[in-house]
Scaffold this active site. Sequence first.
Site, PDB file in Angstrom:
ATOM      1  N   ARG A 197      -9.294   3.902  -7.538  1.00  0.00           N
ATOM      2  CA  ARG A 197      -8.701   3.812  -6.203  1.00  0.00           C
ATOM      3  C   ARG A 197      -9.848   3.861  -5.211  1.00  0.00           C
ATOM      4  O   ARG A 197     -10.813   4.593  -5.397  1.00  0.00           O
ATOM      5  CB  ARG A 197      -7.772   5.004  -5.959  1.00  0.00           C
ATOM      6  CG  ARG A 197      -6.562   5.005  -6.841  1.00  0.00           C
ATOM      7  CD  ARG A 197      -5.524   4.063  -6.307  1.00  0.00           C
ATOM      8  NE  ARG A 197      -4.857   3.362  -7.375  1.00  0.00           N
ATOM      9  CZ  ARG A 197      -4.189   2.229  -7.213  1.00  0.00           C
ATOM     10  NH1 ARG A 197      -4.131   1.668  -6.032  1.00  0.00           N
ATOM     11  NH2 ARG A 197      -3.594   1.662  -8.218  1.00  0.00           N
ATOM     12  N   ASN A 211       1.366   3.902  -3.110  1.00  0.00           N
ATOM     13  CA  ASN A 211       1.070   5.331  -2.925  1.00  0.00           C
ATOM     14  C   ASN A 211       2.244   6.195  -3.366  1.00  0.00           C
ATOM     15  O   ASN A 211       2.046   7.225  -4.031  1.00  0.00           O
ATOM     16  CB  ASN A 211       0.756   5.628  -1.456  1.00  0.00           C
ATOM     17  CG  ASN A 211      -0.661   5.238  -1.074  1.00  0.00           C
ATOM     18  OD1 ASN A 211      -1.468   4.865  -1.907  1.00  0.00           O
ATOM     19  ND2 ASN A 211      -0.959   5.334   0.218  1.00  0.00           N
ATOM     20  N   GLU A 266       0.838  -1.209   0.000  1.00  0.00           N
ATOM     21  CA  GLU A 266       0.000   0.000   0.000  1.00  0.00           C
ATOM     22  C   GLU A 266       0.870   1.256   0.000  1.00  0.00           C
ATOM     23  O   GLU A 266       0.612   2.193  -0.768  1.00  0.00           O
ATOM     24  CB  GLU A 266      -0.927   0.015   1.224  1.00  0.00           C
ATOM     25  CG  GLU A 266      -2.013  -1.035   1.219  1.00  0.00           C
ATOM     26  CD  GLU A 266      -3.016  -0.869   0.094  1.00  0.00           C
ATOM     27  OE1 GLU A 266      -3.228   0.260  -0.383  1.00  0.00           O
ATOM     28  OE2 GLU A 266      -3.588  -1.896  -0.323  1.00  0.00           O
TER      29      GLU A 266
HETATM   30  N1  LIG Z   1       3.034   9.112  -1.081  1.00  0.00           N
HETATM   31  C1  LIG Z   1       2.041   9.956  -1.341  1.00  0.00           C
HETATM   32  N2  LIG Z   1       2.267  11.133  -1.980  1.00  0.00           N
HETATM   33  C2  LIG Z   1       1.252  11.986  -2.264  1.00  0.00           C
HETATM   34  N3  LIG Z   1      -0.041  11.766  -1.921  1.00  0.00           N
HETATM   35  C3  LIG Z   1      -0.329  10.621  -1.273  1.00  0.00           C
HETATM   36  C4  LIG Z   1       0.686   9.662  -0.944  1.00  0.00           C
HETATM   37  N4  LIG Z   1       0.084   8.632  -0.288  1.00  0.00           N
HETATM   38  C5  LIG Z   1      -1.218   8.946  -0.208  1.00  0.00           C
HETATM   39  N5  LIG Z   1      -1.490  10.129  -0.796  1.00  0.00           N
HETATM   40  C6  LIG Z   1      -2.809  10.812  -0.858  1.00  0.00           C
HETATM   41  O1  LIG Z   1      -3.659  10.252   0.124  1.00  0.00           O
HETATM   42  C7  LIG Z   1      -4.849   9.713  -0.488  1.00  0.00           C
HETATM   43  C8  LIG Z   1      -5.305   8.509   0.288  1.00  0.00           C
HETATM   44  O2  LIG Z   1      -4.362   7.426   0.166  1.00  0.00           O
HETATM   45  P1  LIG Z   1      -4.900   5.938   0.320  1.00  0.00           P
HETATM   46  O3  LIG Z   1      -3.769   4.994   0.084  1.00  0.00           O
HETATM   47  O4  LIG Z   1      -5.651   5.830   1.604  1.00  0.00           O
HETATM   48  O5  LIG Z   1      -5.986   5.813  -0.864  1.00  0.00           O
HETATM   49  P2  LIG Z   1      -5.736   5.689  -2.429  1.00  0.00           P
HETATM   50  O6  LIG Z   1      -4.308   5.395  -2.724  1.00  0.00           O
HETATM   51  O7  LIG Z   1      -6.314   6.897  -3.088  1.00  0.00           O
HETATM   52  O8  LIG Z   1      -6.624   4.422  -2.787  1.00  0.00           O
HETATM   53  P3  LIG Z   1      -6.228   2.860  -2.523  1.00  0.00           P
HETATM   54  O9  LIG Z   1      -5.001   2.852  -1.645  1.00  0.00           O
HETATM   55  O10 LIG Z   1      -7.429   2.272  -1.832  1.00  0.00           O
HETATM   56  O11 LIG Z   1      -5.987   2.296  -3.877  1.00  0.00           O
HETATM   57  C9  LIG Z   1      -4.460   9.461  -1.932  1.00  0.00           C
HETATM   58  O12 LIG Z   1      -5.596   9.477  -2.793  1.00  0.00           O
HETATM   59  C10 LIG Z   1      -3.496  10.610  -2.208  1.00  0.00           C
HETATM   60  O13 LIG Z   1      -4.204  11.814  -2.482  1.00  0.00           O
HETATM   61 MG   LIG Z   2      -3.272   3.919  -1.713  1.00  0.00          MG
END
Ligand SMILES: Nc1ncnc2c1ncn2[C@@H]1O[C@H](COP(=O)(O)OP(=O)(O)OP(=O)(O)O)[C@@H](O)[C@H]1O
Ligand SMILES: [Mg+2]
Length: 146
Positions: A105, A50, A46
């Site tokens: 996502r 990200n 995860e």
């Molecule tokens: N490393 C990162 N750099 C920039 N933004 C991030 C990063 N990690 C998370 N985010 C932001 O936080 C939000 C939530 O992250 P999260 O992993 O909970 O959900 P997601 O990646 O959108 O979906 P999923 O993980 O369920 O596929 C993301 O949509 C993004 O906007």
């Molecule tokens: Mg994610």
Amino acid sequence: MKNEMHLQFSALSQNESFARVAVAAFIAQLDPTMDELTEIKTVVSEAVTNAIIHGYENDPKGIVYISVFIEDRIVEMTIKDEGVGIKDIEEARQPLFTTKPELERSGMGFTIMENFMDEVEVHSQPGSGTEIRLRKLLSKSKMLCN
Ligand SMILES: Nc1ncnc2c1ncn2[C@@H]1O[C@H](COP(=O)(O)OP(=O)(O)OP(=O)(O)O)[C@@H](O)[C@H]1O
Ligand SMILES: [Mg+2]
């Protein structure tokens, strides 16, 4: 005994499974349960996903950094990128919050990290990147109790 390892690799989706397996192989010396190993691998996936898709927006010139520290039954991991960063960390950590709904996502990455780890810290600055610090205490090893 303290032990640590550090990895860095290009922000390419094919490196997600490499990162997951490498961290699992390092943790294996603590004799974790299958559930603990699966939880740690899921969390690494995860956070690395990200970093690649949000942090670097799939730019393979980006580098993802992972450090893992173990001491006794404690596992500490940091997963870092030098990408776009997060504007509102509290909002990003909410279940179902995503800035990329068009990519299907679900916004559950941070929620999964929180469920599987004992501590999750998110440090991020727009424009300079994101560092996720994760901590988990493993259950007592079978090898140590008799
Ligand atoms: N490393 C990162 N750099 C920039 N933004 C991030 C990063 N990690 C998370 N985010 C932001 O936080 C939000 C939530 O992250 P999260 O992993 O909970 O959900 P997601 O990646 O959108 O979906 P999923 O993980 O369920 O596929 C993301 O949509 C993004 O906007
Ligand atoms: Mg994610």
